[in-house]
Design a protein around this motif. Sequence first.
Motif, PDB file in Angstrom:
ATOM      1  N   ASP A  41       0.118  -5.851   4.387  1.00 19.65           N
ATOM      2  CA  ASP A  41       0.056  -4.648   5.100  1.00 19.65           C
ATOM      3  C   ASP A  41       0.482  -3.301   4.342  1.00 19.65           C
ATOM      4  O   ASP A  41       1.085  -3.466   3.550  1.00 19.65           O
ATOM      5  N   ARG A  42      -0.268  -2.152   4.860  1.00 21.99           N
ATOM      6  CA  ARG A  42       0.095  -0.908   3.903  1.00 21.99           C
ATOM      7  C   ARG A  42       0.313   0.024   4.974  1.00 21.99           C
ATOM      8  O   ARG A  42      -0.794   0.306   6.043  1.00 21.99           O
ATOM      9  N   VAL A  43       1.272   1.116   4.673  1.00 21.92           N
ATOM     10  CA  VAL A  43       1.379   2.277   5.467  1.00 21.92           C
ATOM     11  C   VAL A  43       0.853   3.376   4.353  1.00 21.92           C
ATOM     12  O   VAL A  43       1.213   3.416   3.082  1.00 21.92           O
ATOM     13  N   TYR A  44      -0.137   4.396   4.908  1.00 24.22           N
ATOM     14  CA  TYR A  44      -0.697   5.249   3.873  1.00 24.22           C
ATOM     15  C   TYR A  44      -0.263   6.489   4.741  1.00 24.22           C
ATOM     16  O   TYR A  44      -0.632   6.949   5.708  1.00 24.22           O
ATOM     17  N   LEU A  45       0.127   7.399   3.548  1.00 24.91           N
ATOM     18  CA  LEU A  45       0.349   9.169   4.117  1.00 24.91           C
ATOM     19  C   LEU A  45      -0.301   9.895   3.325  1.00 24.91           C
ATOM     20  O   LEU A  45      -0.391   9.873   1.866  1.00 24.91           O
ATOM     21  N   GLN A 345       1.091  14.645   6.258  1.00 23.90           N
ATOM     22  CA  GLN A 345       0.268  15.042   7.395  1.00 23.90           C
ATOM     23  C   GLN A 345      -0.171  13.698   8.037  1.00 23.90           C
ATOM     24  O   GLN A 345       0.468  13.106   9.053  1.00 23.90           O
ATOM     25  N   GLY A 346      -1.554  13.501   7.712  1.00 23.34           N
ATOM     26  CA  GLY A 346      -2.023  12.278   8.401  1.00 23.34           C
ATOM     27  C   GLY A 346      -1.603  11.062   7.897  1.00 23.34           C
ATOM     28  O   GLY A 346      -1.036  10.986   6.936  1.00 23.34           O
ATOM     29  N   MET A 347      -1.719   9.938   8.622  1.00 22.48           N
ATOM     30  CA  MET A 347      -1.317   8.659   8.071  1.00 22.48           C
ATOM     31  C   MET A 347      -1.922   7.415   8.848  1.00 22.48           C
ATOM     32  O   MET A 347      -2.182   7.634  10.031  1.00 22.48           O
ATOM     33  N   VAL A 348      -2.065   6.450   8.095  1.00 21.69           N
ATOM     34  CA  VAL A 348      -2.612   5.169   8.976  1.00 21.69           C
ATOM     35  C   VAL A 348      -1.754   4.111   8.679  1.00 21.69           C
ATOM     36  O   VAL A 348      -1.105   3.982   7.462  1.00 21.69           O
ATOM     37  N   TYR A 349      -1.840   2.941   9.435  1.00 21.61           N
ATOM     38  CA  TYR A 349      -1.259   1.792   9.072  1.00 21.61           C
ATOM     39  C   TYR A 349      -2.346   0.665   9.089  1.00 21.61           C
ATOM     40  O   TYR A 349      -3.111   0.459  10.054  1.00 21.61           O
ATOM     41  N   ILE A 350      -2.627   0.046   8.100  1.00 19.34           N
ATOM     42  CA  ILE A 350      -3.690  -1.092   7.800  1.00 19.34           C
ATOM     43  C   ILE A 350      -3.316  -2.330   7.889  1.00 19.34           C
ATOM     44  O   ILE A 350      -2.632  -2.865   6.692  1.00 19.34           O
ATOM     45  N   PRO A 351      -3.103  -3.205   8.617  1.00 24.44           N
ATOM     46  CA  PRO A 351      -2.686  -4.499   8.438  1.00 24.44           C
ATOM     47  C   PRO A 351      -3.919  -5.322   7.403  1.00 24.44           C
ATOM     48  O   PRO A 351      -4.886  -4.850   7.425  1.00 24.44           O
ATOM     49  N   ASN A 352      -3.172  -6.488   6.842  1.00 19.18           N
ATOM     50  CA  ASN A 352      -3.984  -7.065   5.848  1.00 19.18           C
ATOM     51  C   ASN A 352      -4.909  -6.169   5.107  1.00 19.18           C
ATOM     52  O   ASN A 352      -5.895  -6.435   4.387  1.00 19.18           O
TER      53      ASN A 352
END
Length: 482
Positions: A41-45, A345-352
């Motif tokens: 997984d990854r967290v992107y900001l 600012q924005g961010m998302v969590y993307i599994p796999n």
Amino acid sequence: MNLNRLSLSLLALLPALASPAFAGQAPGAASAPDIAISSKDRVYLSDQSSNTVSVVDPATEKLLGVIRLGDQTPGNLSPLYKGQLLVHGMGFSPDHKTLDVVSIGSNSVTFIDTASNKVKHTTYVGRSPHEAFFTPDGKEVWVTIRGEDYIQVLDGATYEPTKRIKVPNGPGMTIFSPDGKYGYVVSSFTPEMVVIDTKTHKIAATVKQGSPFSPDLAATPDGKQVWITLKDVGKTQVINARPPFETIATLDSGAITNHVNIARNAQGQFAYVTVGGLNAVKVYTTTDHPELVATIPTGEMPHGLWPSGDGTRMYVGLENGNALAAIDTATNKVLSTIPTGQSPQGMVYIPNAVPSGTGTDNLTPLGSAGDAVHLTLAPAGAAGIATTVVVNNQGLVDILQAGVTGVEPKKAYFLALSNNADGSGPLDPVAKFMGNPAGAAIVGAIGPLRKSVEGTSGNPKRYLVIAPVVDDKPGTPIQIQR
């Protein structure tokens, strides 16, 4: 074969085959399976001041590096500059293979391969886009053109523009219903949210916003509610996600109410709201009568947030903290804080996001973007913090951002520098601003400011204050640096 033993075996297997009772995390449907946190997984900001994308491994809670989309100031002010400017909004494809990143200043949407961290394509759109999200079927990308009055639709495979959907002036963000039937679009300039039929691209309903400035919204995975934030008045509005799309509740969340997102866990379904002026996240039930269940101190000015694939964590970007906070949704406590790029600012969590390999290709170290000075201001003698300030290193100059609270609505102020710790004596203005209806403001400035607030050889230390405008000059300070 013993039929009784076979029956018992099948009964034991059924729970494993069935979906968990609390499965499904935003932006997906409640029926979707949960995905446990892993190093895939990854967290992107989106780091607005450093023009980078921070990439975090949630399993190890480490910053792996950044994707550099542009240069720091003043290099990005050149007329020959080709990089991205003011990296801000984020979304991702339903197959979790593509991250999209919106840059407000360069009017662009950058598409990045999640496995390799490599830019695949950049599409240039209208003035000041804010957010971009794929439709649930992945066939389209809807980009809200906040500086104008339309959604720019892009082809989900080629990323090329296909059509425009006319909406009220200043669309801030689009999120889709879990079943893909509706696109909900809030406005940052007009007190109207619209509901769009994704098949016909026609407006199906108009909903009155509680104020003209909504930057963010989220749809609950059960398909019942839409939560929108009203940043200028410090409120959060809850709307029925289905016709007639009536308002269910309006909550006093607090000054600089930023983003909202949803997490589902063994205890139920909850809305998490970042409140920058309180340096906290508020947690509400998503019942017919939403109730506040927790207020979580997070650090300096929480902004974007996203749940993990199993709902056990809520990750929060700290805009003035240059960091990512990980909240345990079972205890509603911060478990860790991870350094990131400047002004996330924005961010998302993307599994796999990275099915195989390390997923560190094309990442670079944070470098000097990790250098910052963090300050707080408050009225003399008062307890607590009214204003957080970050001064980010840009090399030749610095970018200052203050999250101001505790001022009067619609009254003009200066952020200024004093030679004295108590704010006395002559004041040199740094920036002029106006208090919003909630008595708050986001204030920015550019200059060699770290030398002033830190004090170096040949540069005596100076102190930030907030003072009202009196005859176009700073009056007596109402907040001083701690």
